[in-house]
Design a protein around this motif. Structure first.
Motif, PDB file in Angstrom:
ATOM      1  N   TYR A  24       0.842  -1.182   0.000  1.00 15.28           N
ATOM      2  CA  TYR A  24       0.000   0.000   0.000  1.00 15.28           C
ATOM      3  C   TYR A  24       0.887   1.244   0.000  1.00 15.28           C
ATOM      4  O   TYR A  24       1.978   1.263   0.593  1.00 15.28           O
ATOM      5  CB  TYR A  24      -0.894   0.037   1.243  1.00 15.28           C
ATOM      6  CG  TYR A  24      -1.804  -1.157   1.402  1.00 15.28           C
ATOM      7  CD1 TYR A  24      -3.113  -1.117   0.953  1.00 15.28           C
ATOM      8  CD2 TYR A  24      -1.345  -2.335   2.018  1.00 15.28           C
ATOM      9  CE1 TYR A  24      -3.958  -2.215   1.107  1.00 15.28           C
ATOM     10  CE2 TYR A  24      -2.179  -3.433   2.177  1.00 15.28           C
ATOM     11  CZ  TYR A  24      -3.496  -3.369   1.714  1.00 15.28           C
ATOM     12  OH  TYR A  24      -4.318  -4.449   1.869  1.00 15.28           O
ATOM     13  N   LEU A  25       0.413   2.308  -0.647  1.00 15.17           N
ATOM     14  CA  LEU A  25       1.081   3.600  -0.568  1.00 15.17           C
ATOM     15  C   LEU A  25       0.553   4.322   0.671  1.00 15.17           C
ATOM     16  O   LEU A  25      -0.658   4.513   0.816  1.00 15.17           O
ATOM     17  CB  LEU A  25       0.795   4.440  -1.815  1.00 15.17           C
ATOM     18  CG  LEU A  25       1.415   5.846  -1.817  1.00 15.17           C
ATOM     19  CD1 LEU A  25       2.937   5.766  -1.885  1.00 15.17           C
ATOM     20  CD2 LEU A  25       0.866   6.675  -2.979  1.00 15.17           C
ATOM     21  N   GLY A  26       1.476   4.694   1.552  1.00 16.29           N
ATOM     22  CA  GLY A  26       1.022   5.301   2.802  1.00 16.29           C
ATOM     23  C   GLY A  26       1.988   6.320   3.357  1.00 16.29           C
ATOM     24  O   GLY A  26       3.122   6.473   2.886  1.00 16.29           O
ATOM     25  N   ILE A  27       1.532   7.051   4.381  1.00 11.81           N
ATOM     26  CA  ILE A  27       2.360   7.993   5.148  1.00 11.81           C
ATOM     27  C   ILE A  27       2.374   7.509   6.588  1.00 11.81           C
ATOM     28  O   ILE A  27       1.338   7.139   7.140  1.00 11.81           O
ATOM     29  CB  ILE A  27       1.791   9.426   5.076  1.00 11.81           C
ATOM     30  CG1 ILE A  27       1.804   9.941   3.635  1.00 11.81           C
ATOM     31  CG2 ILE A  27       2.584  10.384   5.970  1.00 11.81           C
ATOM     32  CD1 ILE A  27       1.157  11.313   3.473  1.00 11.81           C
ATOM     33  N   TRP A  28       3.567   7.511   7.198  1.00  6.40           N
ATOM     34  CA  TRP A  28       3.688   7.046   8.575  1.00  6.40           C
ATOM     35  C   TRP A  28       4.633   7.956   9.352  1.00  6.40           C
ATOM     36  O   TRP A  28       5.354   8.776   8.793  1.00  6.40           O
ATOM     37  CB  TRP A  28       4.167   5.592   8.621  1.00  6.40           C
ATOM     38  CG  TRP A  28       5.534   5.358   8.037  1.00  6.40           C
ATOM     39  CD1 TRP A  28       6.727   5.406   8.678  1.00  6.40           C
ATOM     40  CD2 TRP A  28       5.836   5.053   6.659  1.00  6.40           C
ATOM     41  NE1 TRP A  28       7.758   5.146   7.823  1.00  6.40           N
ATOM     42  CE2 TRP A  28       7.245   4.923   6.576  1.00  6.40           C
ATOM     43  CE3 TRP A  28       5.065   4.865   5.515  1.00  6.40           C
ATOM     44  CZ2 TRP A  28       7.885   4.622   5.377  1.00  6.40           C
ATOM     45  CZ3 TRP A  28       5.701   4.573   4.335  1.00  6.40           C
ATOM     46  CH2 TRP A  28       7.096   4.453   4.268  1.00  6.40           C
TER      47      TRP A  28
END
Length: 661
Positions: A24-28
């Motif tokens: 998944y493309l995500g921000i963390w």
């Protein structure tokens, strides 16, 4: 992987269960050891072929990855934003649009599981059928009602914990309702999320000691699930643990007896109906009994007959009065038994307000409702009826009655009487007719200026000229009322405190008041003094002239907005459109200067109200040089002070001007 400038956030491809079978493309959060994802792009469409994964941005937009907010933005070369991740998550300072043009605009949708970011069964959003409340939803069914809103332009509250202070704000502009939260300076990471596999809505902060997320607040808790206490039951949050309550036949009858508008009641015992928690149903009728019928399955209907005027009725009023006097004189402030507490019977108040008719209601707030009444058929009064769930409870009621009985000043509201009847608490004030500022004639500047001067004189009386040193602690625009001569009256003394002559300040673990009007040392540490009221006065001076909240949207708060206009020589922009043209710019600028002096961060740099009155009334009095106001800088709270107490204030704040009642 793309890392923001300061290293707080990272954007890239993730596999929540570390299987690498679904990406998944995500921000963390990049700087904490526990991988915490705050946004996922393709939550329902994972990449199943890791060898072909890539992120492509077409049409050549510019990429902006904000470090302080963790916002991933695509914008054109001319600065026009095409897309941003803030529209799909909830973090400090971001604007979450609850509704737009009467429709639910956004929802927070939970993950399906701990390691499964696909769309879950739980979500959070405004109620589409009535947009004054929001819910946690389980699919399309209400799971927990989390908030009730008002029609205020700006409202909100404060959550406090040992590690941070969190400010939550609701902003209502034409056609749009937004939710914003921010945190105090140097606070740890915070997040607002809904947990899909449990259905909980949580505020959390990162704890560097335990290296884990700590829950600041969450819902639901205890019996706070929607309808969990059954019909006519309620979840009692005054207990150590929220508990469902139900009613017996005697309690049902008592509820009808203490409600003067009740004409009949019936009680249905549902113990055999198999309901989960609340097995009693108490039905109350008010007004005329209509649409009646008789059948074989009905319950007994108990009619309430009017009691004729009798010696027993007179004795009842005398008993009410004795109970009220004993109740009020049980306070330390009421040791002077010569103080008169004017008593008005509950029956007379009911008649005066036509059974608290909605047509007589002047306004409502967190304390309860205010009604217009006609005592003895001739005298117009304003009657404040404290609600059972009001933040203004027993202590505040006694405080207000005792204090106002001791105070006499033309710029303080006059208390005409009070009443205690069972669990009813009512205050009767002089009626001030300028209720609706939209209907009053446009103000000339001299009238607005006089209002500011008279408010200052009223506060000076509280601080210095009365025989007591009184700190109001809840000065705000809605507590300044106007009479028919447009003279302001300071009201609502329930939160006020008395200081001795040798006591410059005091501390409390229970912070009360309205966020936005509270001084930094009081909001952050619980320390209050006469300079706390000076700060609130400074906010009122600016707030009196602010008409549209969206004017300050590019600034973190009203004070910064006023400061920037003043230093740029644009003080006239603070003047409300209701003030007619040709106002003296030097006088307006002087008022703003004095207001900004009053909101200095340190109480030592704020003037006493005696100096404020002098500066307002004499143009020859030199004004001190202004320092740039610092708004709510984080301070180190001492043990036992308010910083270690999770107090919550949910009073509304409005910049629409002063009204009467």
């Amino acid at each position: 992987m793309l890392v923001s400038g300061g290293g707080d956030f990272a954007l890239g491809f993730i596999s929540p269960n570390n299987s690498n079978k679904s990406l998944y493309l995500g921000i963390w959060y990049h700087n904490i050891p526990e991988r915490t994802v705050k946004w996922v792009a393709n939550r329902d469409n994972p990449v199943t072929n890791p060898s072909s994964v890539k992120l492509a941005i077409t049409n050549s937009p510019e990429v902006v990855f904000s470090d302080s907010k963790g916002n991933f933005v695509l914008q054109l070369l001319n600065g026009t934003e095409v897309w941003q991740s803030f529209d799909h998550t909830m973090l400090p300072t971001m604007r979450f649009v609850l509704s737009y043009t009467g429709q639910v605009a956004r929802r927070l949708v939970a993950w399906k599981g701990l390691h499964d970011p696909s769309t879950g069964d739980f979500s959070y959003s405004l109620d589409p059928s009535w947009q004054l409340q929001d819910f946690i939803w389980h699919n399309t069914s209400p799971y927990c009602r989390t908030n009730m809103f008002s029609y205020m332009s700006v409202g909100g509250g404060i959550y406090q914990s040992p590690s941070l202070v969190l400010y939550q704000t609701r902003i209502s502009t034409e056609g749009e309702l937004d939710l914003i939260y921010s945190v105090s300076n140097d606070s740890p990471y915070t997040r607002f999320s809904i947990i899909g596999y449990t259905g909980e809505l949580r505020f959390q902060s990162w704890n560097n000691n335990t290296l884990s997320w700590t829950v600041i607040d969450e819902a639901p808790s205890g019996c706070d699930f929607y309808a969990s206490c059954g019909p006519f039951g309620y979840c009692d949050f005054t207990e150590a643990h929220p508990t469902c309550r139900n009613r017996t036949f005697d309690q049902c009858a008592a509820e009808c007896n203490r409600n003067c508008s009740c004409t009949a009641h019936t009680y249905a015992d549902m113990s055999d109906a198999g309901t989960m928690t609340d097995t009693s149903r108490c039905f109350i009728w008010a007004g005329d009994l209509v649409d009646m019928r008789k059948d074989t399955s009905g319950e007994n209907l108990y009619l309430r007959l009017a009691d004729a005027k009798s010696p027993a009725g007179k004795r009842h009023k005398e008993a009410q009065k004795r109970m009220m006097l004993e109740y009020l004189r049980s306070t330390d402030e009421a040791e002077d038994n010569n103080i008169e507490f004017p008593f008005i019977s509950f029956e007379d108040i009911v008649v005066a307000t036509d059974n608290f008719s909605d047509s007589n209601m002047l306004g409502k707030g967190g304390f309860g409702k205010v009604y217009k009444g006609l005592l003895n058929g001739t005298k117009e009064v304003a009657i404040k009826r404290l609600s059972k769930g009001s933040g203004q409870g027993t202590e505040e009621f006694r405080n207000e009655v005792v204090l106002i009985a001791k105070l006499q000043h033309k710029n303080l509201v006059k208390l005409l009487g009070c009443c205690i009847h069972e669990d009813e608490k009512l205050l009767v004030y002089e009626y001030l007719p300028n209720k609706n500022s939209a209907k009053k004639p446009m103000l000339q500047w001299p009238t607005s200026f006089k209002i500011i001067q008279w408010i200052a004189r009223g506060i000076l009386y509280l601080h210095q000229d009365s025989r007591l040193t009184i700190i109001h602690r809840d000065l705000k625009a809605s507590n300044i009322l106007l009479d028919k001569e447009m003279s302001p009256k300071i009201s609502d003394f329930g939160m006020a405190r008395i200081l001795s002559s040798d006591q410059p300040q005091a501390n409390t673990n229970r912070i009360v008041g309205t966020y936005g009007y509270m001084s930094p040392e009081y909001a952050m540490e619980g320390a209050f003094s006469v300079k706390s009221d000076t700060y609130s006065f400074g906010v009122i001076v600016s707030g009196l002239k602010i008409s549209l909240p969206h004017l300050i949207m590019d600034f973190p708060n009203l004070i910064v907005y006023a400061w920037n206009l003043w230093k740029d020589g644009k003080a006239e922009n603070l003047v409300d459109s209701s003030v007619k043209e040709n106002f003296p710019l030097d006088e307006v600028s002087r008022c703003i200067h004095i207001g900004l002096l009053c909101v200095q961060d340190s109480p030592d740099y704020r003037p006493l109200m005696s100096a404020v009155v002098s500066m307002l009334e004499s143009k020859t009095t030199q004004l001190p040089i202004l320092a740039r106001p610092v708004y709510f800088v984080r301070r180190d709270a001492e043990p036992g002070r308010a910083g270690n107490n999770r107090a919550l204030s949910l009073n509304g704040m409005s910049f629409t001007g002063l009204e009467g009642r």
